[in-house]
Write a protein that holds these residues in place. Structure first.
Motif, PDB file in Angstrom:
ATOM      1  N   GLY A   7       2.515  -5.425 -18.184  1.00 41.09           N
ATOM      2  CA  GLY A   7       2.083  -4.935 -19.489  1.00 41.09           C
ATOM      3  C   GLY A   7       1.739  -6.030 -20.483  1.00 41.09           C
ATOM      4  N   ILE A   8       1.194  -7.144 -20.008  1.00 37.85           N
ATOM      5  CA  ILE A   8       0.899  -8.265 -20.906  1.00 37.85           C
ATOM      6  C   ILE A   8      -0.253  -7.906 -21.854  1.00 37.85           C
ATOM      7  N   THR A   9       0.023  -8.012 -23.128  1.00 45.37           N
ATOM      8  CA  THR A   9      -0.969  -7.793 -24.181  1.00 45.37           C
ATOM      9  C   THR A   9      -0.996  -9.025 -25.075  1.00 45.37           C
ATOM     10  N   LYS A  10      -2.202  -9.480 -25.400  1.00 48.11           N
ATOM     11  CA  LYS A  10      -2.348 -10.599 -26.325  1.00 48.11           C
ATOM     12  C   LYS A  10      -3.410 -10.250 -27.353  1.00 48.11           C
ATOM     13  N   LYS A  11      -3.008 -10.259 -28.621  1.00 47.49           N
ATOM     14  CA  LYS A  11      -3.928  -9.959 -29.711  1.00 47.49           C
ATOM     15  C   LYS A  11      -4.108 -11.182 -30.601  1.00 47.49           C
ATOM     16  N   PHE A  12      -5.333 -11.348 -31.092  1.00 48.18           N
ATOM     17  CA  PHE A  12      -5.646 -12.347 -32.106  1.00 48.18           C
ATOM     18  C   PHE A  12      -6.155 -11.572 -33.317  1.00 48.18           C
ATOM     19  N   GLY A  13      -5.250 -11.303 -34.261  1.00 48.90           N
ATOM     20  CA  GLY A  13      -5.627 -10.442 -35.376  1.00 48.90           C
ATOM     21  C   GLY A  13      -5.907  -9.042 -34.867  1.00 48.90           C
ATOM     22  N   ALA A  14      -7.089  -8.529 -35.214  1.00 46.19           N
ATOM     23  CA  ALA A  14      -7.471  -7.189 -34.776  1.00 46.19           C
ATOM     24  C   ALA A  14      -8.067  -7.184 -33.376  1.00 46.19           C
ATOM     25  N   PHE A  15      -8.349  -8.372 -32.834  1.00 46.13           N
ATOM     26  CA  PHE A  15      -9.001  -8.466 -31.521  1.00 46.13           C
ATOM     27  C   PHE A  15      -7.961  -8.495 -30.412  1.00 46.13           C
ATOM     28  N   THR A  16      -8.129  -7.620 -29.424  1.00 49.42           N
ATOM     29  CA  THR A  16      -7.224  -7.567 -28.268  1.00 49.42           C
ATOM     30  C   THR A  16      -7.890  -8.284 -27.103  1.00 49.42           C
ATOM     31  N   ALA A  17      -7.360  -9.458 -26.762  1.00 52.04           N
ATOM     32  CA  ALA A  17      -7.922 -10.245 -25.656  1.00 52.04           C
ATOM     33  C   ALA A  17      -7.402  -9.759 -24.307  1.00 52.04           C
ATOM     34  N   ASN A  18      -6.131  -9.363 -24.254  1.00 53.61           N
ATOM     35  CA  ASN A  18      -5.521  -8.794 -23.047  1.00 53.61           C
ATOM     36  C   ASN A  18      -4.831  -7.495 -23.421  1.00 53.61           C
ATOM     37  N   ASP A  19      -5.053  -6.457 -22.611  1.00 50.60           N
ATOM     38  CA  ASP A  19      -4.556  -5.128 -22.957  1.00 50.60           C
ATOM     39  C   ASP A  19      -3.746  -4.550 -21.795  1.00 50.60           C
ATOM     40  N   VAL A  30      -3.513 -15.818  -2.269  1.00 52.74           N
ATOM     41  CA  VAL A  30      -4.495 -16.250  -3.256  1.00 52.74           C
ATOM     42  C   VAL A  30      -4.942 -14.982  -3.986  1.00 52.74           C
ATOM     43  N   HIS A  31      -4.455 -14.817  -5.185  1.00 55.78           N
ATOM     44  CA  HIS A  31      -4.792 -13.636  -5.990  1.00 55.78           C
ATOM     45  C   HIS A  31      -5.885 -14.056  -6.978  1.00 55.78           C
ATOM     46  N   SER A  32      -7.075 -13.509  -6.799  1.00 59.58           N
ATOM     47  CA  SER A  32      -8.209 -13.886  -7.646  1.00 59.58           C
ATOM     48  C   SER A  32      -8.325 -12.954  -8.844  1.00 59.58           C
ATOM     49  N   LEU A  33      -8.541 -13.554  -9.993  1.00 57.55           N
ATOM     50  CA  LEU A  33      -8.876 -12.821 -11.210  1.00 57.55           C
ATOM     51  C   LEU A  33     -10.376 -12.958 -11.399  1.00 57.55           C
ATOM     52  N   LEU A  34     -11.075 -11.855 -11.245  1.00 52.95           N
ATOM     53  CA  LEU A  34     -12.530 -11.857 -11.323  1.00 52.95           C
ATOM     54  C   LEU A  34     -12.969 -11.171 -12.601  1.00 52.95           C
ATOM     55  N   GLY A  35     -13.922 -11.757 -13.288  1.00 50.76           N
ATOM     56  CA  GLY A  35     -14.440 -11.156 -14.508  1.00 50.76           C
ATOM     57  C   GLY A  35     -15.404 -12.102 -15.186  1.00 50.76           C
ATOM     58  N   GLU A  36     -16.272 -11.548 -16.006  1.00 50.01           N
ATOM     59  CA  GLU A  36     -17.230 -12.381 -16.713  1.00 50.01           C
ATOM     60  C   GLU A  36     -16.544 -13.173 -17.812  1.00 50.01           C
ATOM     61  N   ASN A  37     -17.246 -14.190 -18.341  1.00 42.58           N
ATOM     62  CA  ASN A  37     -16.707 -14.952 -19.459  1.00 42.58           C
ATOM     63  C   ASN A  37     -16.409 -13.994 -20.610  1.00 42.58           C
ATOM     64  N   GLY A  38     -15.227 -14.135 -21.193  1.00 41.42           N
ATOM     65  CA  GLY A  38     -14.827 -13.246 -22.275  1.00 41.42           C
ATOM     66  C   GLY A  38     -14.057 -12.033 -21.798  1.00 41.42           C
ATOM     67  N   ALA A  39     -13.825 -11.931 -20.474  1.00 40.99           N
ATOM     68  CA  ALA A  39     -13.100 -10.765 -19.954  1.00 40.99           C
ATOM     69  C   ALA A  39     -11.601 -10.859 -20.202  1.00 40.99           C
ATOM     70  N   GLY A  40     -11.104 -12.060 -20.537  1.00 41.59           N
ATOM     71  CA  GLY A  40      -9.684 -12.229 -20.834  1.00 41.59           C
ATOM     72  C   GLY A  40      -8.906 -12.962 -19.765  1.00 41.59           C
ATOM     73  N   LYS A  41      -9.601 -13.531 -18.770  1.00 40.95           N
ATOM     74  CA  LYS A  41      -8.920 -14.198 -17.652  1.00 40.95           C
ATOM     75  C   LYS A  41      -8.138 -15.428 -18.120  1.00 40.95           C
ATOM     76  N   SER A  42      -8.828 -16.330 -18.805  1.00 41.30           N
ATOM     77  CA  SER A  42      -8.180 -17.576 -19.226  1.00 41.30           C
ATOM     78  C   SER A  42      -7.084 -17.313 -20.246  1.00 41.30           C
ATOM     79  N   THR A  43      -7.298 -16.346 -21.133  1.00 40.02           N
ATOM     80  CA  THR A  43      -6.259 -16.004 -22.109  1.00 40.02           C
ATOM     81  C   THR A  43      -4.991 -15.566 -21.397  1.00 40.02           C
ATOM     82  N   LEU A  44      -5.147 -14.726 -20.377  1.00 43.85           N
ATOM     83  CA  LEU A  44      -3.989 -14.249 -19.624  1.00 43.85           C
ATOM     84  C   LEU A  44      -3.230 -15.403 -18.979  1.00 43.85           C
ATOM     85  N   MET A  45      -3.961 -16.346 -18.408  1.00 43.83           N
ATOM     86  CA  MET A  45      -3.305 -17.482 -17.764  1.00 43.83           C
ATOM     87  C   MET A  45      -2.670 -18.424 -18.787  1.00 43.83           C
TER      88      MET A  45
END
Length: 512
Positions: A7-19, A30-45
């Motif tokens: 249930g990891i959630t990360k918010k920056f003000g009103a913006f939710t980067a991870n939900d 090897v667990h791959s996190l796939l997603g376009e830039n801005g999908a929240g991958k790096s924030t999660l890590m």
């Protein structure tokens, strides 16, 4: 080791980067996190590695909840991270970089680098890294520098290794070598989180795939899933990944660069005696690892860098002209960094669409703007380029990255172009927008415009190019057909000139 995110959630003000993200990775996976830039991958890590505090949710290591107040605590728990942009000091040796932050000392407080050297040799021998502990980092190829980053984590006994976009700056051969290293680490029991937006690599290396879109988990997939299925998960609709383009119909060579040299302020040759030409109706793609002179080459063409040599368009010399004069000569230009050089964030979508011709009809007459004409033009371009915005009067900075790039493309792809240049045309753009932008580039080529593309994405180069010029250390190693193999291109990107590479070739299947 078993690592769980619940249930990891990360918010920056009103913006939710991870939900409310759930993720589990275990030893030997090897667990791959796939997603376009801005999908929240790096924030999660970054949350996992202690760089960010989660807004909600918990992290568990072997079933025990943990909370990291910084990377040091994460590393102490057995978690290592190799960042997309390397955290190395160029003037230090490999051993000095590896020891930094985890220094061993002998009696009297003297730094004990020999222990670090021994650990580097042990790890290097075990995994076939071939890294010299006493080599200066600045003298190492990019691929070897990345191995140093991995060694830094393994020296600290990392049992979970996070790799954030690890192939972004690698040649194809270096990428293959890295994937082999990851397999060895997996087989040795290391748990690996592999972050990427490159479908080919994710399929090649993963035991499990989790797809993120706009900060949420939208699905999981087996590595055997088709690339088109993964792409559809990433963007929420079906996507054509490899568009079939017709053979070019070539006209005259109307754009030529001859003996172009660009010097740095201290006299280093950033572009070294480069020559090439582009014919009407063809795409010349400039390939190479970032930092080999591609940026300076384009900026010299656009009048942003002083240079020596000659740049001619339709017989007219462009060298020595200002950027405005180059644009007035009929050049459309998409810069590599849209946020810094391509757009004015606080300006409206409509205003950004006329930045290159605000003083010419229909936008204006040199003395004043015509707001109604600007709005009509903007509404037409928004519709034509499928720019997703709630209105042309909104600040362009409020748009997504893909729609911002469409604004730049819509502005530059005007009817009277004599040359179109796009540097990293789809950087930070989702798969769906890539499909659209590639189609527009090929349409411009088919209209008879000479097109020059600079890209570090080899898949993009192969999709778009009729010919490929490979740059290495400021020079063009060779100019080859657009259907040249990935292996040959990879060798050229590493500075190796295949004996069969011609300096000038007509695209295969072209009609002149």
């Amino acid at each position: 080791m078993k690592l769980e995110l619940r249930g990891i959630t990360k918010k920056f003000g009103a913006f939710t980067a991870n939900d409310s993200i759930d993720l589990t990775v275990e030893s030997g996976q090897v667990h791959s996190l796939l997603g376009e830039n801005g999908a929240g991958k790096s924030t999660l890590m970054n949350v996992l590695f202690g760089l960010y505090e989660p807004t909600a949710g918990e992290i568990l290591v072997d079933g025990t909840p943990v909370r990291f107040s910084g990377p040091g605590e994460a590393m102490a728990a057995g978690i290592g991270m190799v960042h997309q942009h390397f955290m190395l000091i160029p003037v230090f040796t490999v051993a000095e970089n590896v020891a930094l932050g985890d220094e061993h000392t002998r009696a009297g407080g003297i730094l004990d680098l020999e222990t670090t050297r021994r650990r580097i040799r042990e790890i290097s021998d075990r995994f076939g890294f071939h890294v010299d502990p006493d080599a200066l980092v600045e003298d190492l190829p990019v691929g070897v520098q990345q191995r140093v980053e991995i060694i830094k984590a393994l020296v600290r006994d990392a049992r979970v290794l996070i790799l954030d976009e690890p192939t972004a700056v690698l040649t194809p051969q270096e990428t293959d070598e890295l994937l082999d290293i990851i397999r060895q680490l997996r087989d040795s029991g290391t748990a690996i989180v592999f972050i990427s937006h490159k479908l080919r690599e994710v399929k090649a290396i993963s035991t499990q795939i989790t797809v993120l879109r706009r900060g949420r988990v939208v699905g999981t997939a087996d590595p055997g899933a088709d690339q088109s299925e993964l792409a559809a998960l990433m963007v929420g609709r079906d996507v054509v990944l490899n568009r079939a383009k017709s053979a070019p119909t070539l006209g005259e060579e109307t754009f030529t660069v001859s003996n172009l040299t660009v010097l740095s302020p201290d006299g280093v040759r950033l572009v070294d005696d480069v020559s090439f030409g582009i014919r009407q109706g063809e795409v010349l793609a400039v390939a190479g690892v970032q930092g080999n002179g591609q940026t300076e080459l384009i900026e010299a063409i656009m009048g942003l860098h002083k240079a020596q040599g000659s740049i001619r368009l339709d017989g007219e010399e462009l060298l020595g002209r200002t950027t405005r004069q180059v644009i007035r000569a009929g050049v459309g230009y998409v810069p590599e960094d849209r946020s810094t050089d391509g757009l004015v964030g606080p300006f409206t979508v409509a205003e950004n669409l006329v930045l290159n011709r605000y003083d010419r009809p229909p936008a204006g007459n040199g003395l004043q703007l015509d707001p109604k004409a600007i709005r009509r033009l903007a509404e037409k371009r928004v519709q034509e380029f499928d720019i997703r915005t709630q209105g042309v009067d909104l600040p362009v900075g409020t748009l997504s990255g893909g729609n911002q790039q469409k604004v730049v493309m819509a502005r530059e792809l005007v009817d009277d172009l004599k040359l179109f240049i796009a540097s990293q045309p789809t950087r930070g753009v989702d798969v769906g927008s890539i499909e659209f932008l590639h189609e527009r580039i090929i349409r411009e080529r088919d209209s008879g415009t000479p097109v020059m593309i600079v890209s570090t994405e080899l898949d993009e180069v192969l999709d778009l190019a009729d010919r490929i010029a490979v740059m290495y250390h400021g020079r063009i190693i060779g100019i080859v057909p657009g259907d040249t193999s990935r292996d040959d291109l990879g060798l050229m990107m590493a500075g190796i000139d295949p004996a069969a590479s011609p300096q000038d070739t007509t695209p295969k299947g072209a009609t002149a």
